[in-house]
Enzyme design. Structure first.
Site, PDB file in Angstrom:
ATOM      1  N   SER A 132      44.524  43.080  39.558  1.00  0.00           N
ATOM      2  CA  SER A 132      43.498  42.115  39.169  1.00  0.00           C
ATOM      3  C   SER A 132      43.941  41.401  37.901  1.00  0.00           C
ATOM      4  O   SER A 132      44.718  41.950  37.100  1.00  0.00           O
ATOM      5  CB  SER A 132      42.162  42.831  38.905  1.00  0.00           C
ATOM      6  OG  SER A 132      41.210  41.949  38.342  1.00  0.00           O
ATOM      7  N   TYR A 145      36.951  49.648  34.938  1.00  0.00           N
ATOM      8  CA  TYR A 145      37.704  48.988  36.009  1.00  0.00           C
ATOM      9  C   TYR A 145      38.983  48.355  35.477  1.00  0.00           C
ATOM     10  O   TYR A 145      40.073  48.540  36.032  1.00  0.00           O
ATOM     11  CB  TYR A 145      36.819  47.926  36.651  1.00  0.00           C
ATOM     12  CG  TYR A 145      37.512  47.062  37.673  1.00  0.00           C
ATOM     13  CD1 TYR A 145      37.810  47.557  38.939  1.00  0.00           C
ATOM     14  CD2 TYR A 145      37.848  45.734  37.395  1.00  0.00           C
ATOM     15  CE1 TYR A 145      38.423  46.760  39.896  1.00  0.00           C
ATOM     16  CE2 TYR A 145      38.469  44.931  38.330  1.00  0.00           C
ATOM     17  CZ  TYR A 145      38.755  45.448  39.580  1.00  0.00           C
ATOM     18  OH  TYR A 145      39.377  44.645  40.518  1.00  0.00           O
TER      19      TYR A 145
END
Length: 263
Positions: A132, A145
């Site tokens: 990501s 995360y």
């Protein structure tokens, strides 16, 4: 050349759209899902569309499920399965962070090691880690995360360098999606409000945080997965994939600038 490609986390979002796109290009696509309910739903969709997906449950945290990859001579493994967690590092239960790392890093690496047995023996293959943009710049209140994706990106880059020394023609690349509207971001940011209570350091800031998150996603999120799916297809089909594939491209530029200027 048509390839045998296994995708984890293909029940929805980027994984699902990548499965459709790769199958449409004639590849043998093994689309795996977290549970049997998702697998049955995906198989029904594939049958209705006339798309020849091979579908089954593969919970990457299950040792028995991970062993299933040994049944295939994979050309490409797309590590897309992942979970999200949010909350301030000042107070989030560390067990929540452990669980995110268990899925996003440890189980992903264990699955990859199994797939690499065959790839290294056959002297060909590609492993894609879906990381990501959040794995390149710190994201306040999304750090459980974000940290897992920092670690995953480091693992992918390191593994790529190690396999180069073997000269075994097995390649590793990172897929780095930006903010894309699949519902994942909203579910992740909302998760912290299920456990934040009046004793939270940020209890007086909840409404402001929610409004800020809504504005941010409204401004940044791409409305379609099309751009990142195109990058996944490009990486999966490449003979020598590059290290990073980022989309939407404008968000990738923004991350580079943020890193340069220390934002």
């Amino acid at each position: 050349m048509k390839k045998t490609i296994l995708i984890t986390g293909a029940g929805s979002g980027i994984g699902l759209d990548s499965a459709w796109a790769l199958a449409a290009r004639g590849h043998r696509v093994i689309a795996t899902t977290f549970d049997d309910v998702q697998a049955q739903a995906l198989q029904a969709m594939a049958s209705a569309r006339g798309v020849p997906l091979e579908v089954f449950k593969l919970d990457i945290t299950s040792q028995d499920d991970r062993q299933k990859v040994l049944s295939f001579e994979l050309d490409v493994l797309i590590n897309n399965a992942g979970v999200g967690e949010s909350g301030s590092l000042a107070e989030v239960d560390v067990d929540r962070i452990r669980q995110v790392f268990e899925v996003n890093l440890f189980a992903t690496l264990e699955l990859t090691q199994l797939a690499l047995h065959g790839m290294i023996a056959r002297r060909r293959g590609t492993v894609l880690f879906v990381s990501s943009i959040a794995g390149r710049v710190p994201m306040p209140f999304l750090m459980p995360y974000s940290m897992s994706k920092f670690a995953l990106s480091a693992a992918g880059a390191g593994l790529r360098a190690e396999l180069k020394q073997l000269r075994c023609h097995v390649h590793v690349a990172l897929i780095e999606p930006g903010a894309i509207h699949t519902g994942f971001n909203q579910a992740m940011t909302e998760r912290k409000y299920t456990w934040m209570d009046p004793q939270s350091y940020f209890s007086a800031h909840v409404e402001r945080l929610k409004a800020q998150e809504k504005r941010t996603f409204g401004l940044l999120e791409a409305k379609s997965t099309r751009s990142i799916v195109a990058q996944i297809v490009k990486a999966a089909e490449a003979n020598r994939p590059k290290l990073r594939y980022v989309a939407p491209w404008i968000q990738g530029v923004g991350v580079r600038l943020a890193r340069i200027f220390g934002v």
